[in-house]
Structure formats: structure tokens, C-alpha cells
Design a protein around this motif. Structure first.
Motif, short mmCIF file in Angstrom:
data_model
loop_
_atom_site.label_atom_id
_atom_site.label_comp_id
_atom_site.label_asym_id
_atom_site.label_seq_id
_atom_site.Cartn_x
_atom_site.Cartn_y
_atom_site.Cartn_z
N ASP A 1 -3.14 -6.69 -56.92
CA ASP A 1 -2.94 -7.68 -55.72
C ASP A 1 -3.26 -7.07 -54.58
OD1 ASP A 1 -2.09 -9.17 -57.93
OD2 ASP A 1 -0.08 -8.85 -57.98
N ASN A 2 -2.87 -5.99 -54.30
CA ASN A 2 -2.66 -5.21 -53.06
C ASN A 2 -4.38 -5.25 -52.56
OD1 ASN A 2 -0.31 -4.87 -52.51
ND2 ASN A 2 -0.27 -2.56 -52.90
N ALA A 3 -5.19 -4.64 -53.61
CA ALA A 3 -6.82 -4.51 -53.20
C ALA A 3 -7.30 -6.13 -52.67
CB ALA A 3 -7.51 -4.15 -54.20
N ARG A 4 -6.96 -7.04 -53.53
CA ARG A 4 -7.29 -8.30 -53.14
C ARG A 4 -6.70 -8.99 -51.72
NH1 ARG A 4 -6.87 -9.50 -58.73
NH2 ARG A 4 -4.67 -9.81 -58.40
N ARG A 5 -5.33 -8.54 -51.56
CA ARG A 5 -5.00 -8.93 -50.31
C ARG A 5 -5.56 -8.15 -48.98
NH1 ARG A 5 -0.02 -6.91 -47.89
NH2 ARG A 5 0.30 -6.07 -49.66
N PHE A 6 -5.68 -7.01 -49.23
CA PHE A 6 -6.29 -6.20 -48.26
C PHE A 6 -7.72 -6.45 -47.74
CE2 PHE A 6 -3.32 -2.02 -49.69
CZ PHE A 6 -2.38 -2.77 -49.37
N LEU A 7 -8.43 -6.79 -48.82
CA LEU A 7 -9.75 -7.40 -48.62
C LEU A 7 -9.78 -8.54 -47.69
CD1 LEU A 7 -12.05 -6.43 -51.58
CD2 LEU A 7 -12.41 -5.83 -49.27
N GLU A 8 -8.69 -9.34 -47.83
CA GLU A 8 -8.67 -10.57 -47.01
C GLU A 8 -8.27 -10.25 -45.69
OE1 GLU A 8 -6.14 -13.13 -49.04
OE2 GLU A 8 -7.34 -13.66 -50.78
N GLU A 9 -7.48 -9.16 -45.43
CA GLU A 9 -7.00 -8.95 -44.14
C GLU A 9 -8.07 -8.19 -43.16
OE1 GLU A 9 -2.28 -8.35 -45.88
OE2 GLU A 9 -3.44 -6.60 -45.09
N VAL A 10 -8.80 -7.44 -43.82
CA VAL A 10 -9.66 -6.59 -43.12
C VAL A 10 -10.97 -7.27 -42.61
CG1 VAL A 10 -8.84 -4.53 -44.23
CG2 VAL A 10 -10.96 -5.64 -45.05
#
Length: 287
Positions: free
Chosen positions: A278-287
Motif C-alpha cells: 500500500d505504501n509503495a503504491r501511494r508513494f509512487l503517486e506522490e513523487v
């Protein structure tokens, strides 16, 4: 990029019998994984040869890619017979990778005790390591498989050593499974190391660690780096590695391959794996 999971992340559940590898595939898909990396720990293909086809069938049914096949190997040996036997064993594993339908396979290369991991020892061992990796890469080429070395095991872990091996093997289908966290085991800055080795990566592992200095022994659950600092596995996004910064570097590089969450923390493996994806997907959207 496709975010998924290394089956190693669920090792404790696989080892205890709480979950089978077939159930792990479905669990990964149910929790948003786009691929699963098969690491034969917690299950055994020798004991159940038909399991390979069962895994392939289950992945097809679940609609999830099998991204990579990752195995252990060690080409450090005292005699030529053992050395050649290990090469032949890994070739048999290449055949399993082909049956799994993957085009990526990671095999270990060498392991030594920390007190035996000097650059002098590395240079002495390097010719035989190069020869073994070259022979296996050439064998894998007939199946369209790219083999790779991961930066782990202390001996072949620093970015320069990984690069040196890849460059000497000199095969287009021999690269690195780049674990962003493992560089810390040899006290290398993960951001700098990722920048150096990203061009050679066929596969990426997202791992996180908590880090403490050598004079602050945190006690149970931690292990020491080559310089004596302390590390403990963390849920991706919870530790001390700047995951967002590294994902930004990976994203801006144009890398479009598989990214595996590799969880080895003290938390429940399913919880750690789910939050990490979940974090990896969210971080990729944020960067």
C-alpha cells in the motif's frame, strides 16, 4: 512499474503451514499485488515437482504475473568438483524458471563470513565467480531468461562489487536484482548506491530498515553491518530509508519493470506485506 510481492515476505506463514504458496499467490492478488516473485522457501519443488505447474495455473487464474524466480547459490568452493556441481545445480533451477514462465531469475553468487569479505578476497575469488555467472547466463539465454545477482550476503553487496561482477561477466542477460535496502548492510548510503546501480537493474526490491549506530546496541531482533552498526527489518515506509526519494529516482530514470516488496520485519508478515505494498503504491503517486 508493477508493484508486487516477493513470496519471501510471507515466509513465516509459509513455514508454519498457515499459508501455502498457492494461497500466497491469491493473497497477494487480493491485496493489490500485480505480480509475485517466487522464492522457494517454505515450500520445496524437489518434494513436489508438480507444484511448478500448479503455481503457473494459479497465477493465471488469479490474473497475476510471476515476475522472478530467486534462489540461493554459492560458487565459493574448495574443489573443482563442488564448483562444477553448483553450476549444474543452478542450471537445473534455470529450467524451473523456464517452466514457471518467467524471464527473470536471480541466483546468489557467493557468501563469506564478514571477516573474510575484504576487497583482496573479492578480487581473488572474482575470476571463478565471473566464469560461473557467465556459464549460467549463457545457458539461460536459450530460454530468453535474464539472470541476475542481488546485492546481499555481505561479500557481493556493495554497489561497486556488483557492478564489477556484471561488467566482467559481460552478458546482456546478466544484470542485478537491486535491493534498495541491502546496501546498508555494508554501510553504503542507499540513495547513492541506487543511483549507481539502477542502470544495471533487471528487478527491484523495496526493503526498509531501522538503523542504529554501533554504540547503541538495541538488543534482540537486530543484526550488525560490516562496520558494526545495527539494522532491523521494517515495513516499507516505516524505517529509516528515504523510500520516497529513492522511488522518485527510480521513476525519473524511466524504469518500468517489476518492483517487489521484500518484508523481513518483526511484525506479522501479512500485515507488513500489505502495508508495504500500500505504501509503495501511494508513494509512487506522490513523487
Amino acid at each position: 512499474m508493477k508493484i508486487g510481492l516477493s513470496s519471501y515476505s510471507l515466509f513465516s506463514a509459509l513455514k508454519s503451514g498457515e499459508m501455502t504458496i498457492v494461497e500466497a499467490i491469491q493473497w497477494t492478488r487480493d491485496h493489490g499485488g500485480e505480480h509475485i516473485e517466487i522464492v522457494p522457501l517454505g515450500f520445496n519443488f524437489d518434494e513436489n515437482p508438480r507444484l511448478v505447474e500448479t503455481i503457473v495455473q494459479k497465477a493465471e487464474e488469479a490474473g497475476i504475473d510471476i515476475s522472478n524466480y530467486a534462489i540461493g547459490a554459492n560458487f565459493i568452493s574448495d574443489d573443482d568438483k563442488s564448483y562444477e556441481a553448483e553450476i549444474e545445480r543452478v542450471k537445473k533451477e534455470v529450467e524451473i524458471a523456464n517452466r514457471l514462465g518467467v524471464k527473470l531469475m536471480r541466483h546468489d553468487v557467493a557468501w563469506r563470513q564478514i571477516n573474510e569479505t575484504s576487497i583482496k578476497q573479492f578480487e581473488e575469488d572474482l575470476p571463478r565467480l565471473v566464469s560461473a555467472c557467465r556459464e549460467i547466463a549463457d545457458y539461460a539465454a536459450q530460454f530468453g531468461i535474464t539472470t541476475s545477482v542481488e546485492n546481499h550476503g555481505f561479500f557481493i553487496q556493495a554497489s561497486d562489487r556488483v557492478q564489477r561482477l556484471i561488467q566482467l561477466v559481460d552478458r546482456p542477460n546478466f544484470k542485478t536484482t537491486m535491493d534498495i535496502g541491502n546496501f546498508m548492510c555494508v554501510d553504503e548510503d542507499p540513495v547513492s548506491a541506487v543511483k549507481k546501480n539502477l542502470p544495471f537493474a533487471s528487478m527491484i526490491h523495496l526493503k526498509d530498515f531501522y538503523l542504529r549506530p554501533s554504540h547503541e546496541n538495541p538488543g534482540e531482533g537486530w543484526f550488525q553491518t560490516t562496520a558494526g552498526n545495527y539494522l532491523r527489518g521494517a515495513i516499507v515506509g516505516h524505517g529509516d530509508i528515504p523510500i520516497r526519494k529513492i522511488l522518485k529516482i527510480i521513476k525519473e530514470s524511466g524504469y518500468e519493470g517489476y518492483v517487489s516488496i521484500e518484508f523481513e520485519g518483526m511484525e506479522d508478515c501479512k500485515k507488513g506485506s500489505r502495508i508495504g505494498m500500500d505504501n509503495a503504491r501511494r508513494f509512487l503517486e506522490e513523487v
